[in-house]
Write a protein that holds these residues in place. Sequence first.
Motif, PDB file in Angstrom:
ATOM      1  N   MET A   1       0.828  -1.201   0.000  1.00 31.77           N
ATOM      2  CA  MET A   1       0.000   0.000   0.000  1.00 31.77           C
ATOM      3  C   MET A   1       0.861   1.249   0.000  1.00 31.77           C
ATOM      4  O   MET A   1       1.799   1.352   0.774  1.00 31.77           O
ATOM      5  CB  MET A   1      -0.883   0.007   1.252  1.00 31.77           C
ATOM      6  N   VAL A 108       3.356   1.564   5.700  1.00 31.20           N
ATOM      7  CA  VAL A 108       3.937   1.160   6.987  1.00 31.20           C
ATOM      8  C   VAL A 108       5.101   2.096   7.349  1.00 31.20           C
ATOM      9  O   VAL A 108       5.290   2.473   8.501  1.00 31.20           O
ATOM     10  CB  VAL A 108       4.381  -0.323   6.975  1.00 31.20           C
ATOM     11  N   LYS A 136      -3.268  10.021  10.419  1.00 30.97           N
ATOM     12  CA  LYS A 136      -3.439   8.720  11.077  1.00 30.97           C
ATOM     13  C   LYS A 136      -4.780   8.114  10.689  1.00 30.97           C
ATOM     14  O   LYS A 136      -4.896   6.914  10.485  1.00 30.97           O
ATOM     15  CB  LYS A 136      -3.327   8.883  12.592  1.00 30.97           C
ATOM     16  N   ALA A 137      -5.802   8.964  10.552  1.00 29.80           N
ATOM     17  CA  ALA A 137      -7.124   8.461  10.160  1.00 29.80           C
ATOM     18  C   ALA A 137      -7.071   7.828   8.767  1.00 29.80           C
ATOM     19  O   ALA A 137      -7.701   6.793   8.531  1.00 29.80           O
ATOM     20  CB  ALA A 137      -8.144   9.585  10.202  1.00 29.80           C
ATOM     21  N   ILE A 139      -4.544   6.320   7.428  1.00 30.11           N
ATOM     22  CA  ILE A 139      -3.876   5.018   7.560  1.00 30.11           C
ATOM     23  C   ILE A 139      -4.857   3.979   8.097  1.00 30.11           C
ATOM     24  O   ILE A 139      -4.958   2.870   7.577  1.00 30.11           O
ATOM     25  CB  ILE A 139      -2.636   5.130   8.474  1.00 30.11           C
ATOM     26  N   LEU A 140      -5.633   4.374   9.113  1.00 30.26           N
ATOM     27  CA  LEU A 140      -6.616   3.439   9.676  1.00 30.26           C
ATOM     28  C   LEU A 140      -7.664   3.070   8.632  1.00 30.26           C
ATOM     29  O   LEU A 140      -8.066   1.919   8.517  1.00 30.26           O
ATOM     30  CB  LEU A 140      -7.299   4.044  10.905  1.00 30.26           C
ATOM     31  N   ARG A 141      -8.097   4.071   7.859  1.00 31.89           N
ATOM     32  CA  ARG A 141      -9.105   3.813   6.824  1.00 31.89           C
ATOM     33  C   ARG A 141      -8.545   2.839   5.795  1.00 31.89           C
ATOM     34  O   ARG A 141      -9.209   1.890   5.394  1.00 31.89           O
ATOM     35  CB  ARG A 141      -9.521   5.128   6.153  1.00 31.89           C
ATOM     36  N   MET A 143      -6.206   0.642   6.244  1.00 28.33           N
ATOM     37  CA  MET A 143      -6.064  -0.682   6.848  1.00 28.33           C
ATOM     38  C   MET A 143      -7.406  -1.372   6.982  1.00 28.33           C
ATOM     39  O   MET A 143      -7.513  -2.581   6.810  1.00 28.33           O
ATOM     40  CB  MET A 143      -5.437  -0.566   8.237  1.00 28.33           C
ATOM     41  N   ALA A 144      -8.426  -0.613   7.301  1.00 30.00           N
ATOM     42  CA  ALA A 144      -9.751  -1.199   7.487  1.00 30.00           C
ATOM     43  C   ALA A 144     -10.278  -1.704   6.150  1.00 30.00           C
ATOM     44  O   ALA A 144     -11.010  -2.682   6.101  1.00 30.00           O
ATOM     45  CB  ALA A 144     -10.696  -0.168   8.088  1.00 30.00           C
ATOM     46  N   LYS A 145      -9.885  -1.041   5.077  1.00 25.96           N
ATOM     47  CA  LYS A 145     -10.366  -1.432   3.746  1.00 25.96           C
ATOM     48  C   LYS A 145      -9.538  -2.535   3.127  1.00 25.96           C
ATOM     49  O   LYS A 145     -10.057  -3.382   2.441  1.00 25.96           O
ATOM     50  CB  LYS A 145     -10.315  -0.215   2.807  1.00 25.96           C
ATOM     51  N   SER A 146      -8.207  -2.491   3.344  1.00 30.36           N
ATOM     52  CA  SER A 146      -7.325  -3.376   2.585  1.00 30.36           C
ATOM     53  C   SER A 146      -7.660  -4.825   2.846  1.00 30.36           C
ATOM     54  O   SER A 146      -7.955  -5.222   3.963  1.00 30.36           O
ATOM     55  CB  SER A 146      -5.860  -3.115   2.934  1.00 30.36           C
ATOM     56  N   GLY A 147      -7.628  -5.613   1.801  1.00 33.19           N
ATOM     57  CA  GLY A 147      -7.856  -7.042   1.964  1.00 33.19           C
ATOM     58  C   GLY A 147      -9.309  -7.426   2.011  1.00 33.19           C
ATOM     59  O   GLY A 147      -9.651  -8.592   1.972  1.00 33.19           O
ATOM     60  N   GLU A 148     -10.200  -6.434   2.088  1.00 35.75           N
ATOM     61  CA  GLU A 148     -11.615  -6.777   2.056  1.00 35.75           C
ATOM     62  C   GLU A 148     -12.062  -6.771   0.609  1.00 35.75           C
ATOM     63  O   GLU A 148     -11.724  -5.893  -0.160  1.00 35.75           O
ATOM     64  CB  GLU A 148     -12.427  -5.773   2.877  1.00 35.75           C
ATOM     65  N   THR A 151      -8.991  -8.854  -4.427  1.00 42.35           N
ATOM     66  CA  THR A 151      -7.569  -8.549  -4.295  1.00 42.35           C
ATOM     67  C   THR A 151      -7.105  -7.923  -5.591  1.00 42.35           C
ATOM     68  O   THR A 151      -7.424  -8.409  -6.673  1.00 42.35           O
ATOM     69  CB  THR A 151      -6.740  -9.823  -4.037  1.00 42.35           C
TER      70      THR A 151
ATOM     71  N   LEU B  28     -13.556   6.730  12.650  1.00 42.59           N
ATOM     72  CA  LEU B  28     -13.681   7.332  11.322  1.00 42.59           C
ATOM     73  C   LEU B  28     -15.065   7.937  11.116  1.00 42.59           C
ATOM     74  O   LEU B  28     -15.211   9.028  10.586  1.00 42.59           O
ATOM     75  CB  LEU B  28     -13.389   6.292  10.233  1.00 42.59           C
ATOM     76  N   GLU B  50      -6.209   6.861  18.045  1.00 42.50           N
ATOM     77  CA  GLU B  50      -5.743   6.458  16.716  1.00 42.50           C
ATOM     78  C   GLU B  50      -4.232   6.270  16.738  1.00 42.50           C
ATOM     79  O   GLU B  50      -3.709   5.445  16.016  1.00 42.50           O
ATOM     80  CB  GLU B  50      -6.201   7.425  15.609  1.00 42.50           C
ATOM     81  N   LYS B  74      -1.720  -9.570   5.078  1.00 38.93           N
ATOM     82  CA  LYS B  74      -3.158  -9.748   5.328  1.00 38.93           C
ATOM     83  C   LYS B  74      -3.429 -10.540   6.595  1.00 38.93           C
ATOM     84  O   LYS B  74      -4.349 -10.224   7.338  1.00 38.93           O
ATOM     85  CB  LYS B  74      -3.808 -10.434   4.132  1.00 38.93           C
ATOM     86  N   ARG B  77      -2.854  -8.322   9.456  1.00 40.41           N
ATOM     87  CA  ARG B  77      -3.917  -7.332   9.502  1.00 40.41           C
ATOM     88  C   ARG B  77      -5.165  -7.905  10.194  1.00 40.41           C
ATOM     89  O   ARG B  77      -5.790  -7.255  11.016  1.00 40.41           O
ATOM     90  CB  ARG B  77      -4.253  -6.893   8.092  1.00 40.41           C
ATOM     91  N   MET B  81      -7.102  -6.620  13.594  1.00 41.89           N
ATOM     92  CA  MET B  81      -8.511  -6.221  13.596  1.00 41.89           C
ATOM     93  C   MET B  81      -9.312  -6.941  14.685  1.00 41.89           C
ATOM     94  O   MET B  81     -10.340  -6.460  15.129  1.00 41.89           O
ATOM     95  CB  MET B  81      -9.142  -6.494  12.216  1.00 41.89           C
TER      96      MET B  81
END
Lengths: 154, 150
Positions: A1, A108, A136-137, A139-141, A143-148, A151, B28, B50, B74, B77, B81
């Motif tokens: 990423m 990272v 930081k938000a 990065i969190l966003r 991470m929350a999205k990646s891999g969902e 691919t 968020l 955060e 992954k 990750r 989570m």
Amino acid sequence: MEAKGIMTRDVIVAKRDTPVSDIIHLLLKHRISGVPIVNEENEVIGVVTEADLIQKKKLPTPLELIYNLGRYMNSEQLAEEHKKLRGEKAADIMTSNAICVKEDSDVVKIASLLIKKGIKRVFVTRGKKLVGVVSKADILRGMAKSGEGSTRAS
Amino acid sequence: MQAKDLMTKEVITVKKETPVREIIDLLLRNRITGLPVVDETGKVLGIVSESDLVYKLETMLPTTSYWADRKKFKEERWKIMATTAGEIMSTNLIYATEDTPIEEIATLMLEKRIKRLPVLRDGKLVGIISRADVLKSILAEPSQARPVCE
């Protein structure tokens, strides 16, 4: 990423001569904790953060506290300090070394940079021009999205 | 000006068992940067920010990039989570009480490098003050002078 995959592209910016009161309004309205200060060429020349605003001239120095026998400013003094601060310009209070990364910087690594420098955002530049910001938000966003879901092919 | 004049009274909180993915979603969605972790009685157990989450990501994720080892990335990750608030919260609680003066609040925020301060009464959460709340007080025109004689 990479930075470009998670960065916010619509960056809220201010100019050298933006009054402090406008900057505070920007921070509160957009719920952000800092704005880059840019020149006419959209190059970053500094940054103004919540911390800069909270700190500047508002806090009594230890000496002042002793002088006042540990008493804090009374409300008139505080109002006066606030009034002075509102009249200043971005250039008067900005920090003039902002931390920037490139669009292909690894997320990272950006996270490490934020932690090491104790900062909340880095600016993304192409050449010298500002093209985004990674907070930081963001990065969190990312991470929350990646891999969902699907691919992406590399 | 004191904590009670600045604080937000409706505080978004989580429980010890709340997983990280839910915390990220709350942060968020509400555009906030931290949440107090409370028990059933409203007692504050810690704070999740955060910064704690980014730190966790940075320490747990492989140093190689996402593209270099996507599978490992992954897996790590998913582990992150599923971690809970209780596992990652800061328990070294810095807080204010309702009568803490604004200068002390600002000093605490800067010296301890924190972005929010819970306000406690007898260990229970009654409000939270963010850096934005302190900024608002800079904008506020002084309230009208109180009448000297009543």
